[in-house]
Design an enzyme around this catalytic site. Structure first.
Site, short mmCIF file in Angstrom:
data_model
loop_
_atom_site.label_atom_id
_atom_site.label_comp_id
_atom_site.label_asym_id
_atom_site.label_seq_id
_atom_site.Cartn_x
_atom_site.Cartn_y
_atom_site.Cartn_z
N LYS A 4 112.23 -23.16 -63.98
CA LYS A 4 112.69 -22.30 -62.89
C LYS A 4 112.83 -20.86 -63.41
O LYS A 4 113.39 -20.66 -64.50
CB LYS A 4 114.03 -22.82 -62.37
CG LYS A 4 114.60 -22.08 -61.17
CD LYS A 4 115.91 -22.74 -60.73
CE LYS A 4 116.48 -22.11 -59.47
NZ LYS A 4 117.76 -22.72 -59.06
N SER A 35 117.85 -24.06 -54.07
CA SER A 35 117.02 -22.93 -54.42
C SER A 35 115.87 -23.27 -55.36
O SER A 35 114.90 -22.51 -55.43
CB SER A 35 117.89 -21.86 -55.08
OG SER A 35 118.42 -22.33 -56.30
N SER A 57 121.17 -27.22 -55.68
CA SER A 57 119.81 -26.66 -55.82
C SER A 57 118.84 -27.49 -56.63
O SER A 57 117.66 -27.16 -56.68
CB SER A 57 119.89 -25.27 -56.45
OG SER A 57 120.13 -24.34 -55.45
N1 GLN Z 1 122.04 -23.67 -51.34
C1 GLN Z 1 123.19 -23.28 -52.09
C2 GLN Z 1 123.38 -21.79 -52.02
O1 GLN Z 1 122.65 -21.18 -51.34
C3 GLN Z 1 123.06 -23.78 -53.50
C4 GLN Z 1 122.28 -22.92 -54.36
C5 GLN Z 1 122.23 -23.43 -55.75
O2 GLN Z 1 122.64 -24.57 -56.05
N2 GLN Z 1 121.75 -22.57 -56.65
O3 GLN Z 1 124.23 -21.24 -52.62
#
Ligand code: GLN
Length: 483
Positions: free
Chosen positions: A72, A147, A171
């Site tokens: 990532k 994400s 995420s």
């Molecule tokens: N979807 C969550 C957010 O927008 C989690 C993001 C993540 O785990 N990096 O914060």
């Protein structure tokens, strides 16, 4: 079976039998990425030149010897860009390897490509990337989740054997569910965060995406453990995470939280999870109804604490120290313009929210109160784990949603995280494994099952997930892409 669809374990058998070399595996992957990734758009960058040199001298007797792994684009790899899918980091090149990268290399793995994400890991659909929209390999008009959407999509589309992602509020697990692969969020403190660009430091954790549960165990073996450069990494023994795989799960107590089986969950998701429960029973597990009474506050608490921490962590991107710098006449204007032009709309929304909840007069009403409710959420899990060994629920309330489906409604997007966020707030480990398919508007879409384990109990979590995987066919299905 085509080479790129092999699991890590199968690939290693081929390496060790001399049926295929690490260079051949990389070349095969490169060709497939060239033909298929223009549709999926999972990668932001690739570095096959260096990777092939490393592959040429790979020691295939090492635990991940010669295995290419995608990363990532929020984890530092020396000499490569680390963009966080943000204009803000334009031109930034990492001067060092994150600890997880050092450890992957020590285990023989080859980091070769950087995957797309929501900018600074903020989002649930990968649409907040400043560069491209990654598409769900099962239906290219749908989101891969976020994400870490790129990391999930490339594994599901056989464009990587495994990848690393980060999980602050789901995420890793949510995109794994939406793309139909395995995603593991280790316990907070299990894997070093050194070299991970910080979003919310009390929640962030790095973990693997893989095609099988065994592969997740193999990657976790390589990356877990104390790191003195991350003061929150813990000195807890690292077992061999493959050791319990294949052992039967008779007597395992699985908790089913009544608060997680709510209206609004897609009927195909509810049905698949109920089927999974019955299967666990036939495997000898005991199903116990439990309560996690503070669940309804998890999303609210998360979006206060995560934004508060993000507003502090992102203060370092000032146009002076890293990446993008706007043209300006004075220092203040340079800060303002660099941040105004460098950050995308969701990141700005988070910084503003976070600054607000930390500001004098609102700190007690929001930030402090959210910290207290976080403690209550954590205590819910402590109490539940006195009765059960692990907890089962859906990973995501629905299968992959259309691209653009929630872009205008941040609150709806935040609700995509409803089942995953509590594990981060409580600091426990969680895994998503494929548990069936839904047919939505003619598309066959994967569904994910989440198991949440006690702190540092990844070995048992993997054991249960593996038992389920081996008793079901879901992980063998492949998305409708060219072979
Ligand atoms: N979807 C969550 C957010 O927008 C989690 C993001 C993540 O785990 N990096 O914060």
């Amino acid at each position: 079976m085509s080479l790129s669809s092999l699991s890590i374990a199968e690939l290693q058998t081929r390496f060790r039998n001399g049926d295929c070399s690490p260079v051949e595996a990389l070349e095969h992957l490169e060709a497939r990425i060239q033909s298929v990734d223009p549709q999926v758009q999972g990668y932001i960058s690739r570095n096959f030149e260096t990777a092939k040199q490393e592959a040429a001298s790979a020691d295939v007797s090492l635990p991940l010897g010669g295995v290419p792994v995608a990363i990532k684009d929020v984890i530092n790899v020396k000499g490569e860009p680390c963009s966080c899918a943000s204009k803000m980091l334009t031109g930034y090149v990492s001067p060092y390897d994150a600890t997880v990268i050092q450890r992957l290399r020590a285990a023989g793995a080859i980091p070769f490509g950087r995957t797309n994400l929501d900018e600074f890991a903020m989002g649930s659909s990968c649409e907040n990337s400043a560069f491209q929209k990654t598409r769900n390999p099962w239906d290219l008009n749908r989101a891969p989740g976020g994400s870490s959407g790129g990391s999930a999509a490339v594994v599901a589309a056989d464009l990587a054997f495994a990848s690393l992602g980060s999980d602050t509020g789901g995420s890793i697990r949510q995109p794994a569910a939406l793309c139909g692969c395995v995603g593991l969020k280790p316990t907070y403190g299990r894997v070093s965060r050194f070299g991970l660009v910080a979003f919310a430091s009390s929640l962030d954790q790095i973990g693997p995406f893989s095609k099988t549960v065994r592969d997740s165990a193999l990657v976790l073996n390589a990356i877990a453990g104390l790191d003195l450069r991350d003061s929150t990494s813990l000195d807890t023994p690292v077992p061999d995470y493959t050791a319990l795989l294949g052992r039967d799960i008779r007597g395992l107590k699985i908790g089913v939280p009544k608060e997680y089986f709510v209206d609004g969950t897609h009927p195909a998701v509810s049905a698949a999870v109920q089927d999974a429960l019955r299967l666990f029973e036939t495997l000898g597990a005991e199903i116990v109804e439990i309560s996690l009474p503070h669940t309804e506050h998890a999303v609210g608490v998360y979006y206060i604490l995560a934004t508060a921490e993000a507003s502090a962590n992102l203060a370092r991107f000032d146009g002076v120290r890293y990446g993008y710098r706007a043209q300006a006449t004075g220092l203040l204007e340079q800060y303002q313009k660099s941040r105004a032009e460098g950050f995308g709309p969701e990141v700005k929304r988070r910084i503003i929210l976070g600054t607000y909840v930390l500001s004098s007069g609102y700190y007690d009403a929001y930030y402090l109160r959210a910290q207290k409710v976080r403690t209550l959420i954590r205590q819910d899990f402590v109490q539940a784990y006195q009765k059960v060994d692990m907890i089962l629920c859906p990973t995501s309330p629905e299968p992959a949603f259309p691209l653009g489906g929630y872009s205008d409604d941040p609150l709806k997007m935040y609700l995509a995280d409803i089942f995953t966020i509590a594990a981060n707030l409580a600091g426990i480990c969680g895994i998503s494994v494929p548990c069936g398919f839904a047919t939505v508007d003619g598309a066959k879409l994967p569904i994910g099952l989440q198991l949440m384990g006690k702190p540092f109990d990844e070995a048992r979590l993997l054991q249960a997930a593996h038992a389920y995987e081996q008793a079901t066919p879901w992980h063998q299905s492949r998305p409708p892409l060219p072979a």
